[in-house]
Design an enzyme around this catalytic site. Sequence first.
Site, mmCIF file in Angstrom:
data_model
loop_
_atom_site.group_PDB
_atom_site.id
_atom_site.type_symbol
_atom_site.label_atom_id
_atom_site.label_comp_id
_atom_site.label_asym_id
_atom_site.label_seq_id
_atom_site.Cartn_x
_atom_site.Cartn_y
_atom_site.Cartn_z
ATOM 1 N N LEU A 83 21.017 32.392 52.214
ATOM 2 C CA LEU A 83 21.469 33.005 53.468
ATOM 3 C C LEU A 83 20.293 33.023 54.437
ATOM 4 O O LEU A 83 19.151 33.174 54.015
ATOM 5 C CB LEU A 83 21.987 34.419 53.188
ATOM 6 C CG LEU A 83 23.155 34.487 52.185
ATOM 7 C CD1 LEU A 83 23.498 35.933 51.854
ATOM 8 C CD2 LEU A 83 24.377 33.761 52.724
ATOM 9 N N SER A 124 10.163 29.215 54.797
ATOM 10 C CA SER A 124 10.186 29.383 56.251
ATOM 11 C C SER A 124 8.866 29.931 56.751
ATOM 12 O O SER A 124 8.184 30.690 56.042
ATOM 13 C CB SER A 124 11.309 30.365 56.577
ATOM 14 O OG SER A 124 11.166 30.859 57.883
ATOM 15 N N TYR A 149 15.349 39.032 55.261
ATOM 16 C CA TYR A 149 15.424 37.582 55.055
ATOM 17 C C TYR A 149 14.027 37.015 54.773
ATOM 18 O O TYR A 149 13.809 36.280 53.806
ATOM 19 C CB TYR A 149 16.046 36.898 56.293
ATOM 20 C CG TYR A 149 15.767 35.424 56.348
ATOM 21 C CD1 TYR A 149 16.392 34.553 55.462
ATOM 22 C CD2 TYR A 149 14.827 34.902 57.249
ATOM 23 C CE1 TYR A 149 16.103 33.196 55.486
ATOM 24 C CE2 TYR A 149 14.539 33.555 57.281
ATOM 25 C CZ TYR A 149 15.173 32.706 56.394
ATOM 26 O OH TYR A 149 14.868 31.370 56.413
ATOM 27 N N LYS A 153 12.238 35.232 51.215
ATOM 28 C CA LYS A 153 11.525 33.951 51.130
ATOM 29 C C LYS A 153 10.114 34.160 50.584
ATOM 30 O O LYS A 153 9.623 33.374 49.772
ATOM 31 C CB LYS A 153 11.479 33.263 52.508
ATOM 32 C CG LYS A 153 12.827 32.729 52.968
ATOM 33 C CD LYS A 153 13.276 31.552 52.113
ATOM 34 C CE LYS A 153 14.662 31.069 52.475
ATOM 35 N NZ LYS A 153 15.205 30.071 51.546
ATOM 36 N N GLY A 294 12.019 42.936 66.079
ATOM 37 C CA GLY A 294 11.568 42.073 64.974
ATOM 38 C C GLY A 294 10.975 40.746 65.428
ATOM 39 O O GLY A 294 10.355 40.042 64.641
HETATM 40 N N1 UFG Z 1 15.861 33.745 71.932
HETATM 41 C C1 UFG Z 1 16.351 34.156 73.164
HETATM 42 N N2 UFG Z 1 17.697 34.271 73.319
HETATM 43 C C2 UFG Z 1 18.585 33.990 72.301
HETATM 44 C C3 UFG Z 1 18.065 33.575 71.059
HETATM 45 C C4 UFG Z 1 16.701 33.478 70.901
HETATM 46 O O1 UFG Z 1 15.587 34.422 74.089
HETATM 47 O O2 UFG Z 1 19.803 34.134 72.515
HETATM 48 C C5 UFG Z 1 14.402 33.576 71.768
HETATM 49 C C6 UFG Z 1 13.776 34.438 70.667
HETATM 50 O O3 UFG Z 1 13.407 35.705 71.171
HETATM 51 C C7 UFG Z 1 12.587 33.568 70.252
HETATM 52 C C8 UFG Z 1 13.094 32.139 70.454
HETATM 53 O O4 UFG Z 1 14.183 32.245 71.362
HETATM 54 O O5 UFG Z 1 11.506 33.766 71.123
HETATM 55 C C9 UFG Z 1 13.590 31.497 69.163
HETATM 56 O O6 UFG Z 1 14.543 32.352 68.543
HETATM 57 P P1 UFG Z 1 15.467 31.876 67.330
HETATM 58 O O7 UFG Z 1 16.406 33.004 67.034
HETATM 59 O O8 UFG Z 1 16.067 30.549 67.625
HETATM 60 O O9 UFG Z 1 14.421 31.638 66.159
HETATM 61 P P2 UFG Z 1 13.338 32.642 65.514
HETATM 62 O O10 UFG Z 1 12.003 32.088 65.842
HETATM 63 O O11 UFG Z 1 13.607 34.043 65.835
HETATM 64 O O12 UFG Z 1 13.657 32.459 63.957
HETATM 65 C C10 UFG Z 1 13.814 31.181 63.402
HETATM 66 C C11 UFG Z 1 14.844 31.267 62.300
HETATM 67 C C12 UFG Z 1 14.321 32.079 61.160
HETATM 68 C C13 UFG Z 1 13.002 31.558 60.727
HETATM 69 C C14 UFG Z 1 12.022 31.469 61.868
HETATM 70 C C15 UFG Z 1 10.767 30.769 61.393
HETATM 71 O O13 UFG Z 1 16.050 31.851 62.781
HETATM 72 O O14 UFG Z 1 15.222 31.977 60.095
HETATM 73 O O15 UFG Z 1 12.591 30.715 62.928
HETATM 74 O O16 UFG Z 1 9.788 30.777 62.348
HETATM 75 F F1 UFG Z 1 12.493 32.361 59.785
#
Ligand code: UFG
Length: 338
Positions: A83, A124, A149, A153, A294
């Site tokens: 997941l 990850s 999550y 990992k 987070g």
């Molecule tokens: N973001 C936005 N708007 C949105 C979604 C995301 O501004 O609707 C921003 C977030 O704040 C972040 C960036 O876009 O700055 C990337 O966000 P994501 O949700 O696409 O990815 P994350 O970096 O938060 O997390 C991803 C995966 C995790 C993994 C991580 C590893 O979802 O599972 O990368 O670095 F662990």
Amino acid sequence: MTILVTGGCGYIGSHTVFTLLSQNYDVVVLDDLSNASEVPLQRIAKMTSKKIRFYKGRAGDEGLLNKIFSENEITSVIHFAGLKSVSESIEKPLEYYMSNLMDTVKLLNVMIQHKIYRLIFSSSATVYGRISSCPINELNPTGNTTNPYGTTKFFAEEILKDVANANQELKIIILRYFNPIGAHPSGLLGEHPNGIPNNLFPYLTKVALGTLPYLAVFGNDYPTPDGSGVRDYIHVMDLAEAHVKALNHVFDTENINVYNLGTGIGYSVLEIISAFEKVTGISIPYKIIARRPGDIASCWSDCTKANEKLKWRATRDISVMIQDAWNWQIKNPNGYIE
Ligand code: UFG
């Protein structure tokens, strides 16, 4: 050589199955279809004119694993099943521990019983948690995770290290992904999140399509050049190719090894929006809202180790990632729902 791919119907799993078959590996897929469908496998079979043996079930179903290992000459396992939603993991931590940890332990146990010693494990960059500076290499401390999550990992990596230490026959490669995006260039394979997407790219492409009204940018007050979050986006096909390189390398590697997989380049959310507009010609409505709990400010990789040891390097740049993600979205507005 026959490779068992758990989670082979999912986003990264399906692109890896395609790449394995294209490089003449035989593939057996195990997937419980809880967050995926069989459609990508049907498409891959057509694209490659190759057969894929499919078993439906959990990666920790010991009875089913015994059956798979008895019926097939599996030499290595690539373990993607699990997941992956950060927000869901906060609401349902036990499901995450059961899937990402307990299933991994059971899989490893049955593998050892069947004398299958080679494992590529899907991890990850989230294991680095609240990092203090970028780029991050594999020597950075892990475990300062910000959500369940990420903790699953991190714990899974620790368990793999202990088991590898106790059993020198095991050969394990842990791959730490940064932010996978993009799709197969044909537009036949891509990312199909359930419901409203959490991640930036699937959300952004739905806004471009007009299915969602605007993109919420989570914060513009981070200590980054434009205030929005910076990430290391990597094309899913580059990631898939890294798994095949890891598989080739796993035979002559140390007992256990870990590699970052990214491009080494960070892009902010606002830079991604303008790159998307430039590549597609579509303007993206967006609103800046509060930070998402987070989230960290910046995260990008140092991939020197993978470049040197796996002889792997990401080759597709951000415009190719955007082009392929958009091509997938317009050709499959409802993902794999046909
Ligand atoms: N973001 C936005 N708007 C949105 C979604 C995301 O501004 O609707 C921003 C977030 O704040 C972040 C960036 O876009 O700055 C990337 O966000 P994501 O949700 O696409 O990815 P994350 O970096 O938060 O997390 C991803 C995966 C995790 C993994 C991580 C590893 O979802 O599972 O990368 O670095 F662990």
